[in-house]
Design an enzyme around this catalytic site. Structure first.
Site, short mmCIF file in Angstrom:
data_model
loop_
_atom_site.label_atom_id
_atom_site.label_comp_id
_atom_site.label_asym_id
_atom_site.label_seq_id
_atom_site.Cartn_x
_atom_site.Cartn_y
_atom_site.Cartn_z
N LYS A 40 -33.69 -113.27 -30.72
CA LYS A 40 -32.71 -114.36 -30.66
C LYS A 40 -33.07 -115.45 -31.69
CE LYS A 40 -35.38 -116.46 -26.92
NZ LYS A 40 -35.60 -116.43 -25.47
N ARG A 138 -32.81 -121.13 -13.86
CA ARG A 138 -31.88 -121.16 -14.99
C ARG A 138 -30.77 -120.17 -14.68
NH1 ARG A 138 -34.41 -120.33 -20.98
NH2 ARG A 138 -34.28 -118.16 -20.35
N HIS A 167 -36.87 -113.67 -15.32
CA HIS A 167 -37.65 -114.35 -16.37
C HIS A 167 -38.74 -115.21 -15.71
CE1 HIS A 167 -38.41 -115.59 -20.39
NE2 HIS A 167 -37.89 -116.79 -20.31
N ARG A 225 -40.38 -107.28 -22.49
CA ARG A 225 -39.34 -108.02 -23.23
C ARG A 225 -39.97 -109.17 -24.02
NH1 ARG A 225 -36.54 -109.62 -18.75
NH2 ARG A 225 -37.06 -111.76 -19.19
N TYR A 265 -40.55 -144.28 -47.81
CA TYR A 265 -39.78 -145.20 -46.96
C TYR A 265 -40.68 -146.03 -46.05
CZ TYR A 265 -35.62 -142.55 -48.30
OH TYR A 265 -34.62 -141.96 -49.00
N CYS A 313 -39.68 -137.45 -46.25
CA CYS A 313 -38.27 -137.73 -46.54
C CYS A 313 -37.41 -136.50 -46.17
CB CYS A 313 -38.09 -138.04 -48.03
SG CYS A 313 -39.21 -139.29 -48.65
N ASP A 315 -35.72 -134.45 -48.14
CA ASP A 315 -35.85 -133.31 -49.06
C ASP A 315 -37.19 -133.25 -49.79
OD1 ASP A 315 -32.97 -133.05 -48.64
OD2 ASP A 315 -32.87 -134.83 -49.90
C1 PLP Z 1 -36.80 -115.85 -25.08
C2 PLP Z 1 -36.86 -114.92 -23.95
C3 PLP Z 1 -37.86 -113.94 -23.87
C4 PLP Z 1 -39.03 -113.86 -24.83
O1 PLP Z 1 -39.97 -114.85 -24.48
P1 PLP Z 1 -41.34 -115.02 -25.29
O2 PLP Z 1 -42.04 -116.11 -24.59
O3 PLP Z 1 -40.95 -115.42 -26.67
O4 PLP Z 1 -42.05 -113.73 -25.26
C5 PLP Z 1 -37.77 -113.02 -22.84
N1 PLP Z 1 -36.77 -113.09 -21.93
C6 PLP Z 1 -35.82 -114.03 -21.95
C7 PLP Z 1 -34.76 -114.06 -20.91
C8 PLP Z 1 -35.84 -114.99 -22.95
O5 PLP Z 1 -34.89 -115.94 -22.98
#
Ligand code: PLP
Length: 374
Positions: A40, A138, A167, A225, A265, A313, A315
């Site tokens: 992602k 979540r 998760h 995952r 700045y 800055c 850039d």
């Molecule tokens: C981003 C995400 C992961 C990966 O998590 P890491 O900490 O980067 O390994 C796995 N599952 C879900 C649902 C996530 O949003």
């Protein structure tokens, strides 16, 4: 997709050889469990297409992204593996998710019913993974509700519940809580199977779970995952992973300032020595370097560290080479982070977590890939 060149001497090198090595380390540690590689946010800033292509060559066949747009980008660029969209997709775009040939995440029974109706109307079938909230607070069906809601979803036409996942919010800090979450998923699986409901794919292990919680890739789970550890970050010292990113630039101008002169700045930096060499770098907060760390960063030139001075800055930013510029010239290469200065050190100085540093290299900075298969 990120561009691979620009007309400016600031670039991000991404080492795909290291990606392959990290993949191997994770795979070995997790007893060769199958992987859903999380790519992602454009592969955590590395470039999702290049990352997914490389992983696909190495045998990974599942990817996860946050948004439908990210899934479509992977498909349009030739990624053939399964793509799970982790985030919610608004009702307005249910046709698109059904048509894109990816796997949707379902977070409630109501959403599943809606998707089912849309799929039936299109005479199509949608594969879904159900997200269960076991403690993240979540997205997802609340754990207490999961058994009955999932049972009901199995009856819906037009959708196939082929996976179930959850998760972990604290896989590196709170073992007891994480194990409790894992147990909830195992119980759910057993309860469903006792009732004759078989869902083929189960997953819960993010990167930190791979290193810290072996139950998260035990027999009740079919996939891990991970995200961040593929890109080289892990909390435990025994994790054999390395970061892929090196952010570089080149000196565009050098000048010799006199005592009392100020730099950038708000004039926060003042020259105190009789004469001081200042190098100007074409990289700023619109590229990757947050203002909040102004005056604390260091950069590396010819293997030696030099302090960044004054406010960063938009850039550009300035570096002090001291009284004697030590032969350094305009056009010389400068490392911002990724080699001598680790991504973790840069994260601390910029008051960010490593995830933000990776995602924080803006699209203006071209990605240059190393270790690509030709
Ligand atoms: C981003 C995400 C992961 C990966 O998590 P890491 O900490 O980067 O390994 C796995 N599952 C879900 C649902 C996530 O949003």
């Amino acid at each position: 997709m990120f561009s691979t060149h620009s007309f400016r001497s600031t670039w991000l090198e991404v080492d795909l050889t290291r990606l392959k090595e990290n993949l191997k380390s994770i795979f070995t540690h997790a007893n060769k469990k199958s992987m859903i590689a999380v790519v992602k946010a454009d592969g955590y800033g590395h470039g999702a297409v290049e990352i997914a292509r490389t992983l696909e060559q190495e045998g990974v066949s599942w990817f996860a992204v946050a948004t439908l747009d990210e899934a479509i980008e992977l498909r349009e660029n030739g990624v053939r593996g399964d793509i799970l969209v982790l985030g919610p997709v608004d009702h307005r775009w249910q046709r698109e998710i059904i048509n894109c040939g990816c796997v949707a995440t379902v977070v409630s029974l109501a959403e599943a019913e809606h998707l089912s109706k849309t799929a039936v109307a299109l005479d199509k079938s949608l594969r879904v993974h159900v997200k269960v909230d076991t403690g993240m607070g979540r997205f997802g069906i609340l754990f207490e509700q999961a058994f009955s809601d999932i049972s009901a979803m199995m009856e819906l036409p037009g959708i196939t519940v082929e996976g179930c996942f959850s998760h972990l919010p604290s896989a590196d800090h709170d073992r007891e809580f994480s194990e409790h979450q894992i147990q909830r998923m195992r119980n759910l699986r057993h309860d469903l199977e006792k009732k004759g409901v078989h869902i083929p794919f189960w997953h819960i292990a993010n990167s930190e779970a791979v290193w810290n919680l072996s139950d998260a890739y035990g027999t009740d789970f079919t996939h891990i995952r991970p995200g961040i550890s593929l890109y080289g970050v892990a909390s435990v010292p025994f994790a054999n992973v390395k970061t892929l990113m090196t952010l570089k630039t080149k000196i565009v101008q050098m000048k010799r300032l006199s005592q009392g002169s100020t730099v950038s700045y708000l004039r926060t930096y003042r020259v105190t020595m009789p004469k001081e060499w200042i190098a100007v770098l074409p990289i700023g907060y619109a590229d990757a370097v947050p203002v909040v760390g102004s005056g604390t960063y260091e950069v590396v030139i010819r293997g030696k560290r030099y302090p960044q001075v004054g406010r960063v800055c938009m850039d550009s930013m300035m570096v002090s080479l001291g009284e004697n510029k030590e032969g350094i010239r305009e056009g010389e290469e400068v490392e911002i982070f990724g080699g001598e200065i680790s991504l973790l050190e840069f994260a601390q100085k910029s008051q960010r977590i490593p995830y933000e540093v990776m995602c924080g290299v803006s699209k203006r900075v071209p990605r240059i890939y190393r270790g690509e298969e030709k």
